[in-house]
Design a protein around this motif. Structure first.
Motif, short mmCIF file in Angstrom:
data_model
loop_
_atom_site.label_atom_id
_atom_site.label_comp_id
_atom_site.label_asym_id
_atom_site.label_seq_id
_atom_site.Cartn_x
_atom_site.Cartn_y
_atom_site.Cartn_z
N ARG A 25 0.83 -1.21 0.00
CA ARG A 25 0.00 0.00 0.00
C ARG A 25 0.86 1.26 0.00
O ARG A 25 0.55 2.23 -0.68
CB ARG A 25 -0.94 -0.01 1.21
CG ARG A 25 -2.15 -0.93 1.04
CD ARG A 25 -3.19 -0.65 2.10
NE ARG A 25 -2.73 -1.03 3.43
CZ ARG A 25 -2.91 -2.22 3.96
NH1 ARG A 25 -3.56 -3.15 3.28
NH2 ARG A 25 -2.47 -2.51 5.17
N ASP A 26 1.96 1.23 0.76
CA ASP A 26 2.86 2.40 0.79
C ASP A 26 3.42 2.69 -0.61
O ASP A 26 3.51 3.84 -1.03
CB ASP A 26 4.00 2.16 1.77
CG ASP A 26 3.54 2.20 3.22
OD1 ASP A 26 2.44 2.71 3.47
OD2 ASP A 26 4.28 1.70 4.09
N GLU A 28 2.06 1.84 -3.50
CA GLU A 28 0.99 2.29 -4.39
C GLU A 28 0.61 3.75 -4.11
O GLU A 28 0.29 4.51 -5.04
CB GLU A 28 -0.22 1.37 -4.27
CG GLU A 28 0.05 -0.01 -4.87
CD GLU A 28 -1.10 -0.97 -4.68
OE1 GLU A 28 -2.01 -0.65 -3.87
OE2 GLU A 28 -1.11 -2.03 -5.33
N VAL A 29 0.65 4.15 -2.84
CA VAL A 29 0.39 5.55 -2.52
C VAL A 29 1.46 6.44 -3.13
O VAL A 29 1.17 7.49 -3.72
CB VAL A 29 0.33 5.75 -0.98
CG1 VAL A 29 0.36 7.23 -0.63
CG2 VAL A 29 -0.92 5.09 -0.41
N SER A 32 0.99 6.79 -6.90
CA SER A 32 -0.16 7.59 -7.33
C SER A 32 -0.03 9.06 -6.92
O SER A 32 -0.87 9.88 -7.29
CB SER A 32 -1.45 7.01 -6.75
OG SER A 32 -1.40 7.00 -5.32
N ALA A 33 1.02 9.40 -6.15
CA ALA A 33 1.20 10.78 -5.71
C ALA A 33 1.52 11.69 -6.89
O ALA A 33 2.10 11.25 -7.89
CB ALA A 33 2.34 10.85 -4.68
#
Length: 325
Positions: A25-26, A28-29, A32-33
């Motif tokens: 998740r880290d 992917e965040v 997408s930033a």
């Protein structure tokens, strides 16, 4: 170390499906930033670099004694090309002969080759082990979601008796609708599978499926709606009515398994066609194709030899996501 540098070091594990949920998740965040263009570029480079591994997912057997034979070969040629040794004198004392330098380079190359022969299988084994742990973790999460649903409803997710949504894979959108699974967290993917490498898999919602009925898009949605896994088709009673999939905690009753593939006996998700089977009691078995159908019981076909619902509750049949009960 900056956050971006830390994320960059996680990209290989992300592509191979070897990260835990929080790490994934880290990443992917970060991807997408708004300022993640560089990281997204690096991700594509990593994907391109590991893409050739997909052509040979099965481990290779290194011939016994390859490293020793290589070193012996180099030593033999080095001896044949070695110069005649003469006592040093002012007349012949000088720079080391070129042949000696060649020998040194050959020995370095042979050592590098031997290191590759020894190290590459270890790296491949480490990747395979990471994927296996991820796969087991995913099946445990899926089992917990199914058990939780059964405890709340009195039965496992069961498709409707008929109609376009009467498909084996409907269990996945059903679990997502109740927030027992996250649509895009990768639980329904096998690390390293074709679908996992494609990226951006997401379980469709029940609304998506209903809206797509009658359109070309519908076939694509149902074909992949439960990811890399097939699900029990249940059984029909004497009147032909599909019955709920009750949880009887049976140790020999398959509930979920690798998508059986076109031949129904060799999974495309793993090397050697291995199948992972989740049973009603929550345990998972790993079977090779020749171990798949024990005591004449074919887990991908009913007693009539069809990929359809069984005629009685003790016959278990796992269907492709798009299979009708």
């Amino acid at each position: 170390m900056s956050d971006e540098t830390g994320m960059r070091q996680q990209l290989l594990g992300y592509v191979l499906g070897a990260l835990d949920d929080e790490e994934r998740r880290d990443v992917e965040v970060a991807l997408s930033a708004p300022g993640g263009d560089g990281l997204r570029h690096d991700l594509e480079l990593v994907r391109s670099a590991v893409a050739p591994l997909a052509r040979d997912r099965a481990p290779e057997t290194v011939p016994a004694g390859l490293a020793a034979r290589t070193l012996a070969f180099v030593a033999a040629h080095a001896a044949a090309d070695a110069p005649v040794v003469r006592p040093l004198s002012p007349a012949n004392d000088g720079p080391r002969p070129r042949s000696r330098a060649w020998i040194d380079r050959a020995l370095v190359a042979a050592t590098a080759l031997a290191a590759c022969v020894l190290v590459v299988p270890l790296v491949r084994q480490a990747v395979d082990d990471a994927r296996e742990r991820r796969k087991e973790h995913n099946l445990q999460r899926l089992s917990a979601a199914l058990q939780g649903y059964a405890e709340s409803h009195g039965y496992y997710p069961t498709p409707p008796n008929d109609g376009p949504l009467s498909r084996a894979g409907l269990f996945a959108p059903t679990l997502v609708a109740e927030e027992r699974l996250v649509a895009d967290d990768g639980t329904l993917l096998v690390p390293g599978s074709d679908l996992a490498r494609r990226g951006r898999f997401r379980v469709p919602t029940l609304g998506d499926l209903e809206a797509a009925v009658g359109t070309p898009r519908f076939d694509g949605l149902v074909r992949e709606m439960s990811g890399d896994y097939g699900y029990t088709l249940g059984h029909r009673d004497a009147a032909g009515v599909l019955q709920p999939n009750h949880n009887r905690r049976r140790f020999d009753h398959p509930l979920v398994a690798d998508d059986p593939g076109p031949a129904d006996d060799r999974s495309d998700n793993h090397p050697q066609g291995i199948h992972h089977i989740l049973f009603e009691d929550g345990h998972v078995e790993r079977r090779l194709p020749h171990e798949l159908h024990r005591d004449g019981d074919h887990i991908y076909k009913n007693e009539d030899g069809e990929a359809a619902a069984a005629d009685h509750p003790d016959d278990a049949v796992i269907g492709d996501p798009e299979d009708r009960p």
